[in-house]
Design an enzyme around this catalytic site. Structure first.
Site, short mmCIF file in Angstrom:
data_model
loop_
_atom_site.label_atom_id
_atom_site.label_comp_id
_atom_site.label_asym_id
_atom_site.label_seq_id
_atom_site.Cartn_x
_atom_site.Cartn_y
_atom_site.Cartn_z
N SER A 146 -12.27 11.80 22.04
CA SER A 146 -12.49 13.05 21.21
C SER A 146 -13.60 13.91 22.06
O SER A 146 -13.62 14.03 23.20
CB SER A 146 -12.86 12.56 19.84
OG SER A 146 -12.29 14.09 19.27
N ARG A 212 -15.45 18.68 6.29
CA ARG A 212 -14.84 17.32 6.65
C ARG A 212 -13.60 17.22 6.07
O ARG A 212 -12.64 16.34 6.66
CB ARG A 212 -15.81 16.06 6.12
CG ARG A 212 -15.45 14.61 6.29
CD ARG A 212 -15.50 14.28 7.88
NE ARG A 212 -15.45 13.02 8.06
CZ ARG A 212 -15.72 12.69 9.21
NH1 ARG A 212 -15.78 13.52 10.30
NH2 ARG A 212 -15.35 11.20 9.43
N ASP A 299 -1.24 12.35 17.54
CA ASP A 299 -2.17 13.08 17.63
C ASP A 299 -1.67 14.77 17.57
O ASP A 299 -1.32 15.15 18.41
CB ASP A 299 -3.08 12.93 18.69
CG ASP A 299 -4.60 13.44 18.67
OD1 ASP A 299 -4.69 14.37 17.77
OD2 ASP A 299 -5.35 13.09 19.52
N HIS A 328 -4.94 11.45 15.24
CA HIS A 328 -6.15 11.38 16.31
C HIS A 328 -7.13 9.92 16.21
O HIS A 328 -7.53 9.68 17.11
CB HIS A 328 -6.96 12.71 16.14
CG HIS A 328 -8.00 12.99 17.10
ND1 HIS A 328 -7.98 12.96 18.31
CD2 HIS A 328 -9.27 12.67 16.80
CE1 HIS A 328 -9.07 13.26 18.95
NE2 HIS A 328 -9.91 13.15 18.06
N ASP A 329 -7.24 9.82 14.82
CA ASP A 329 -8.16 8.80 14.78
C ASP A 329 -7.60 7.60 15.03
O ASP A 329 -8.42 6.39 15.08
CB ASP A 329 -8.64 8.75 13.20
CG ASP A 329 -10.00 9.51 12.98
OD1 ASP A 329 -10.39 10.14 13.85
OD2 ASP A 329 -10.18 9.52 11.68
#
Length: 349
Positions: A146, A212, A299, A328-329
């Site tokens: 990232s 967040r 992602d 993505h994570d």
């Protein structure tokens, strides 16, 4: 005394690097001095050829073996028994490095909203200062995901033959309007906090909770939320997905600050490997190291084709893909797949 030998016999140590040489930033601003917190694991081998340099993502810290414990640690792929592993807290982050709450040496007061604008290239330059300080002439593997991947890619261009392998995870050579848009909505959430603009350490913290929550939706895939947050009850309110996002927001706000989040998300937006280098393709062609890019099939933030593009345009590129519903994570979660990919990549060497 040699700085490396001072901590070579320790399994793990965290230190502070203090630089008093001016750091000239892409924005034209200057850090007259700055500090970087860094953590090391293991020790250098006799020819100093076993350096693994990890670059953390947006809200990470230098203790890579804690947040990447499936990849770093005893009997893991990057084992301190075999590797000298280093991870530095990026400038702007509030885990020991110079950040918006640090004292501005020019004014004697915290920077707050006057903190200089940073780019991944600036962050890479600060890491280069640390590398020189530690007298690490060669890096075996530079790895980051990232934002960390953006910084690692920038640094790979300038390291030249000092870098053997670069591993760029779920990242890109230039931030897309999609990424910038997600980051902007998060900063808008921070701005909506009535404390934003005040010179206090907790300014914007409630807004950070919302930011967040927005980010988590970009880090995950709808399928992942469906698997983990679906319910059979015929509810009207109080959904698991709602509680999950609120919890994630509160969790981050307890350990991070909104000013650092603002500075580093802005840095992510500014990423353009080709800026003042003749374009992205020309800059990728300058990288001398072997490059492994790893995308994630699900992602939604940094699309797999962006990782594929990097591997196609560097001199010696390889692309692999993690299969996961996590989005993505996944590069922080799917340790078994990532370990297999790394083993295969090293065997090709």
């Amino acid at each position: 005394m040699n700085l490396i030998s001072a901590f070579a016999d320790l399994t793990m140590t965290t230190e502070i690097f203090e630089s008093v040489d001016p750091l000239h930033l892409e924005s034209g601003e200057v850090f007259t001095q700055f500090q970087i917190a860094y953590t090391t694991y293991g020790q250098l081998n006799s020819d100093r050829s076993n350096v693994i340099w990890v670059v953390h993502a947006l809200t990470g810290d230098s203790k890579a073996a804690e947040w990447w414990n499936g990849l770093i640690g005893e009997d893991k792929f990057f084992d301190p028994a075999n590797h000298f592993i280093i991870c530095a807290n990026l400038l702007g982050s509030n885990y020991g490095s110079t950040n918006p709450l640090s004292i501005n040496p020019e004014s004697g007061k915290p920077y707050y909203y006057d903190f200089p604008q940073l780019t991944p290239r600036d962050l890479a330059l600060s890491l280069e200062r640390l590398r020189n300080y530690l007298q690490l002439d060669q890096i075996h593997t530079l790895i980051g995901g990232s934002l960390g991947g953006q910084v690692a890619l920038e640094w790979s261009v300038t390291l030249g033959q000092r870098l053997k392998n670069a591993v760029i995870l779920a990242s890109t050579a230039k931030s897309s309007p999609w990424v910038i848009g997600f980051n902007e909505t998060q900063r808008m959430a921070i701005e909506s906090d009535c404390t934003w603009g005040e010179k206090r350490e907790d300014a914007g913290q409630k807004g950070l909770e919302t930011a967040r929550a927005i980010a988590m939706l970009s880090y995950r895939h709808p399928a992942d939320l469906r698997i983990k947050q679906s319910e059979n009850d015929e509810k009207l309110d109080g959904f698991k997905a709602s509680s999950y996002l609120r919890y994630q927001g509160q969790k981050l706000a307890k350990r991070f600050n909104a000013l650092s989040y603002w500075a580093l998300s802005k840095a992510m937006d500014s990423h353009d490997l080709g800026r003042n280098r003749g374009g992205v393709e020309a800059s990728l062609a300058q990288i001398e190291a072997r490059v492994l890019t790893v995308g994630v099939n699900s992602d939604l933030l940094f699309l797999p084709e962006e990782s594929q593009f990097i591997s196609q345009k560097v001199r010696r590129g390889t692309y692999k893909e993690i299969q996961s519903t996590a989005g993505h994570d996944a590069f922080l979660i799917e340790f078994e797949q990532l370990t297999y990919i790394l083993k295969s990549f090293y065997l090709e060497n």
